[in-house]
Design an enzyme around this catalytic site. Structure first.
Site, PDB file in Angstrom:
ATOM      1  N   LYS A 119     -36.493  -0.157 -47.725  1.00 16.88           N
ATOM      2  CA  LYS A 119     -37.237   1.060 -48.068  1.00 16.88           C
ATOM      3  C   LYS A 119     -37.349   1.151 -49.577  1.00 16.88           C
ATOM      4  O   LYS A 119     -36.384   1.440 -50.275  1.00 16.88           O
ATOM      5  CB  LYS A 119     -36.552   2.323 -47.547  1.00 16.88           C
ATOM      6  N   CYS A 131     -30.661   1.552 -65.573  1.00 15.37           N
ATOM      7  CA  CYS A 131     -29.300   2.022 -65.291  1.00 15.37           C
ATOM      8  C   CYS A 131     -28.327   1.546 -66.362  1.00 15.37           C
ATOM      9  O   CYS A 131     -27.358   2.216 -66.686  1.00 15.37           O
ATOM     10  CB  CYS A 131     -28.851   1.533 -63.923  1.00 15.37           C
ATOM     11  N   GLU A 145     -26.801  10.883 -67.659  1.00 11.46           N
ATOM     12  CA  GLU A 145     -27.790   9.809 -67.675  1.00 11.46           C
ATOM     13  C   GLU A 145     -29.174  10.443 -67.904  1.00 11.46           C
ATOM     14  O   GLU A 145     -29.664  11.189 -67.058  1.00 11.46           O
ATOM     15  CB  GLU A 145     -27.759   9.091 -66.326  1.00 11.46           C
TER      16      GLU A 145
HETATM   17  P1  NAD Z   1     -32.686   8.029 -56.077  1.00 12.20           P
HETATM   18  O1  NAD Z   1     -31.243   8.031 -55.684  1.00 12.20           O
HETATM   19  O2  NAD Z   1     -33.364   9.330 -56.232  1.00 12.20           O
HETATM   20  O3  NAD Z   1     -33.555   7.223 -55.010  1.00 12.20           O
HETATM   21  C1  NAD Z   1     -33.275   5.871 -54.701  1.00 12.20           C
HETATM   22  C2  NAD Z   1     -33.754   5.584 -53.296  1.00 12.20           C
HETATM   23  O4  NAD Z   1     -32.977   6.329 -52.365  1.00 12.20           O
HETATM   24  C3  NAD Z   1     -35.210   5.958 -53.032  1.00 12.20           C
HETATM   25  O5  NAD Z   1     -35.786   4.954 -52.249  1.00 12.20           O
HETATM   26  C4  NAD Z   1     -35.074   7.262 -52.274  1.00 12.20           C
HETATM   27  O6  NAD Z   1     -36.174   7.535 -51.425  1.00 12.20           O
HETATM   28  C5  NAD Z   1     -33.833   7.018 -51.463  1.00 12.20           C
HETATM   29  N1  NAD Z   1     -33.100   8.208 -51.006  1.00 12.20           N
HETATM   30  C6  NAD Z   1     -32.975   9.393 -51.632  1.00 12.20           C
HETATM   31  N2  NAD Z   1     -32.190  10.222 -50.902  1.00 12.20           N
HETATM   32  C7  NAD Z   1     -31.819   9.532 -49.793  1.00 12.20           C
HETATM   33  C8  NAD Z   1     -31.005   9.857 -48.664  1.00 12.20           C
HETATM   34  N3  NAD Z   1     -30.410  11.034 -48.520  1.00 12.20           N
HETATM   35  N4  NAD Z   1     -30.834   8.899 -47.728  1.00 12.20           N
HETATM   36  C9  NAD Z   1     -31.408   7.687 -47.852  1.00 12.20           C
HETATM   37  N5  NAD Z   1     -32.196   7.339 -48.885  1.00 12.20           N
HETATM   38  C10 NAD Z   1     -32.390   8.253 -49.867  1.00 12.20           C
HETATM   39  O7  NAD Z   1     -32.768   7.160 -57.404  1.00 12.20           O
HETATM   40  P2  NAD Z   1     -34.063   6.872 -58.302  1.00 12.20           P
HETATM   41  O8  NAD Z   1     -34.411   8.118 -59.045  1.00 12.20           O
HETATM   42  O9  NAD Z   1     -35.101   6.206 -57.499  1.00 12.20           O
HETATM   43  O10 NAD Z   1     -33.502   5.768 -59.315  1.00 12.20           O
HETATM   44  C11 NAD Z   1     -32.876   6.068 -60.514  1.00 12.20           C
HETATM   45  C12 NAD Z   1     -31.370   5.974 -60.388  1.00 12.20           C
HETATM   46  O11 NAD Z   1     -31.027   4.656 -59.946  1.00 12.20           O
HETATM   47  C13 NAD Z   1     -30.664   6.146 -61.709  1.00 12.20           C
HETATM   48  O12 NAD Z   1     -29.524   6.946 -61.520  1.00 12.20           O
HETATM   49  C14 NAD Z   1     -30.248   4.721 -62.082  1.00 12.20           C
HETATM   50  O13 NAD Z   1     -29.151   4.621 -62.937  1.00 12.20           O
HETATM   51  C15 NAD Z   1     -29.956   4.160 -60.758  1.00 12.20           C
HETATM   52  N6  NAD Z   1     -30.005   2.697 -60.826  1.00 12.20           N
HETATM   53  C16 NAD Z   1     -28.829   1.995 -60.731  1.00 12.20           C
HETATM   54  C17 NAD Z   1     -28.835   0.606 -60.852  1.00 12.20           C
HETATM   55  C18 NAD Z   1     -27.569  -0.193 -60.743  1.00 12.20           C
HETATM   56  O14 NAD Z   1     -27.666  -1.407 -60.577  1.00 12.20           O
HETATM   57  N7  NAD Z   1     -26.390   0.403 -60.846  1.00 12.20           N
HETATM   58  C19 NAD Z   1     -30.044  -0.058 -61.052  1.00 12.20           C
HETATM   59  C20 NAD Z   1     -31.218   0.688 -61.154  1.00 12.20           C
HETATM   60  C21 NAD Z   1     -31.181   2.075 -61.023  1.00 12.20           C
END
Ligand code: NAD
Length: 495
Positions: free
Chosen positions: A190, A300, A394
């Site tokens: 997804k 991130c 962040e």
């Molecule tokens: P997000 O958590 O809002 O969403 C990520 C994904 O999760 C999306 O596909 C979203 O639709 C899905 N999602 C949201 N709520 C959900 C739920 N309850 N159940 C299942 N799926 C759900 O994150 P974002 O805004 O898309 O990305 C940014 C974040 O990602 C930042 O905090 C960043 O630091 C982090 N990130 C971490 C890494 C790493 O390797 N540690 C890498 C890239 C991004």
């Protein structure tokens, strides 16, 4: 994000591209027929329509992956057979590099040059690397005094759900999908709702490469009360690998606990970047600029809080600011652009909130400005309060803080005084100090005199609120397989 009248009109006029779910080898619409628009953050207009999935689409995708795992050829192939298909897939990713790069650029505003030169190459490399890794990685054998020997099998875990964020869409998706597939699992991916297109393109290419249907499925939609949540609650799923925000990670861990399945969580960060007075300054500034401003700060790993030893603080700030001011801000499709718009209206509003409250951080603005639309120019804040949101949260945008320090102990304490623990950088020519400080930082990765360099065999992940578990090389193998001990009697029974 949901379908607007204008996007419907544009679609009717044939102007919008369509990206469907790819389930069981077929690209198609949602069961409900609903769609959502993907907004180009540069034009702020819809550029594509995407199937808007719900629980029934998520369940259909998991059922296809389950069938394919239980009955299909993929888990029964040798690693070498899977390797061939995965390499063909990687070749197609390179051949379609422009299309894939543009999809991410239009979905979330990433500068094209970064998408094409970095993300496309890394996506292909991820598939090649994990295909090779699963093919050649040795297993252990333990000869025992009793005349037996024990060896370990690494059998595919089953159906893997991969949930991805929008900041490096295809690249982070491939980081999960590649090892899962290479070890013989089937996958439901997804992508984030803000960056759906490249996932559908990849699933089309996987089929073209000869991957059997039902092995790599893509389903689009939102997270809570939508496709994301339904995937995490489905009892036919064996593993969940997630990258995204720390709070979403908690929700996913709760859902996974109902089915007692392992989760791998790669979460948020507040990367610290420590520059000692003996650093090779040009190298430190060059990497520090890339560490915070690559992908418009939506990384991130972003080096978003810089600590500079006081004796070189002024010189570092001047040179860093000059380099930040020289960055090319503009249309992400222009190959010269280094800073694009923020990825979405919602994300712009969040980052803008940090920009508008810089005064309350206690810091001084050295440089920075708002642009038109969803643009924020590289912004440098000097000496904010330690407890300010700018220094602790962040931001995920092109905003960096710079703070002076006097001693090594002091700066190590500052770096570790964070709820996050994803990564840190340090710049010094003192070898002993480099090793000492690297050992004392509570993070998953430390870069010394560099940044972003990755060996895919190494563990990748975060401590504290930055994650649970590690991926990469053998760490991915442990997660995406069910290791099994087999104990063999080598001689006939002694009695
Ligand atoms: P997000 O958590 O809002 O969403 C990520 C994904 O999760 C999306 O596909 C979203 O639709 C899905 N999602 C949201 N709520 C959900 C739920 N309850 N159940 C299942 N799926 C759900 O994150 P974002 O805004 O898309 O990305 C940014 C974040 O990602 C930042 O905090 C960043 O630091 C982090 N990130 C971490 C890494 C790493 O390797 N540690 C890498 C890239 C991004």
């Amino acid at each position: 994000m949901t379908t607007t009248a204008s996007s419907r009109r544009a679609a009717a006029a044939g102007e919008l591209e369509f990206f469907g779910h790819v389930i069981d080898g077929v690209e198609g619409p949602s069961a409900s027929g609903l769609v959502f628009a993907s907004i180009d953050p540069y034009t702020r207009l819809p550029w594509a329509e995407v199937a808007l999935g719900d629980k029934s689409d998520a369940d259909r995708a998991v059922a296809a992956a389950r069938r394919s795992f239980d009955e299909g050829p993929w888990p029964r192939m040798t690693a070498g057979e899977r390797r061939e298909i995965l390499h063909r897939f990687a070749d197609l990713i390179i051949d379609h590099g422009e299309e894939l790069a543009l999809a991410d650029v239009r979905d979330m505003g990433k500068p094209y040059t970064q998408a094409f030169k970095n993300d496309v190459q890394r996506t292909a490399l991820n598939f090649r690397f994990f295909a090779d890794h699963a093919h050649i990685t040795p297993s252990e054998v333990y000869p025992m005094d009793s005349g037996h020997h024990t060896y370990t099998r690494f059998d595919a875990a089953g159906v893997v759900v991969a949930i991805a964020p929008w900041n490096f869409p295809m690249m982070l998706e491939s980081w999960k999908v590649a090892p899962a597939l290479a070890w013989g699992n089937t996958v439901v991916l997804k992508p984030a709702e803000d960056s759906p297109a490249s996932a559908t393109i990849m699933a089309r290419l996987a089929l073209e490469a000869g991957m059997p249907s039902g092995v790599f499925n893509v389903v689009h939609g939102y997270g809570p009360d939508s496709v994301g949540q339904a995937l995490t609650e489905n009892p036919d799923v064996d593993r969940i690998t997630f990258t995204g925000e720390s709070n979403t990670g908690k929700a996913i861990m709760r859902a996974a606990s109902q089915n007692l399945i392992p989760v791998s969580l790669e979460l948020g960060g507040k990367g610290a970047n420590v520059v000692f007075a003996d650093a090779e300054l040009e190298n430190a500034i060059d990497w520090s600029i890339r560490a915070i401003f690559t992908n418009t700060g939506q990384v991130c790993l972003a080096g978003s809080r810089i600590y500079v030893e006081r004796t070189i603080f002024d010189e570092f700030v001047e040179r860093f600011t000059d380099a930040a001011d020289a960055m090319v801000v503009g249309d992400p499709k222009d190959p010269a652009t280094q800073i694009g718009p923020l990825a979405s209206g919602e994300h712009y509003t969040k980052v803008r909130g940090f920009f508008d409250t810089i005064e309350s951080s206690g810091g001084r603005v050295k440089t920075g400005a708002l642009g038109d639309g969803w643009f924020i120019h590289p912004t440098v804040i000097l000496e904010p309060d330690r407890a300010s949101a700018h220094q602790t949260e962040e931001i995920f945008g092109p905003i960096v803080t710079i703070t002076p320090f006097d001693t090594e102990d002091e700066v190590v304490r500052e770096v570790n005084d964070s709820r996050y623990g994803l990564n840190a950088m340090l710049f010094t020519e003192n070898l002993t100090r480099a090793h000492r400080v690297a050992a004392s930082l509570q993070v998953g990765t430390v870069w010394v005199n560099c940044f972003f360099i990755r060996d895919l065999r190494a563990p990748f992940g975060g401590q504290k609120a930055s994650g649970v578990g590690r991926e990469g090389g053998n760490f991915s193998r442990e997660f995406f397989t069910e290791p099994k001990a087999v104990v063999m009697q080598m001689a006939s029974h002694p009695h």
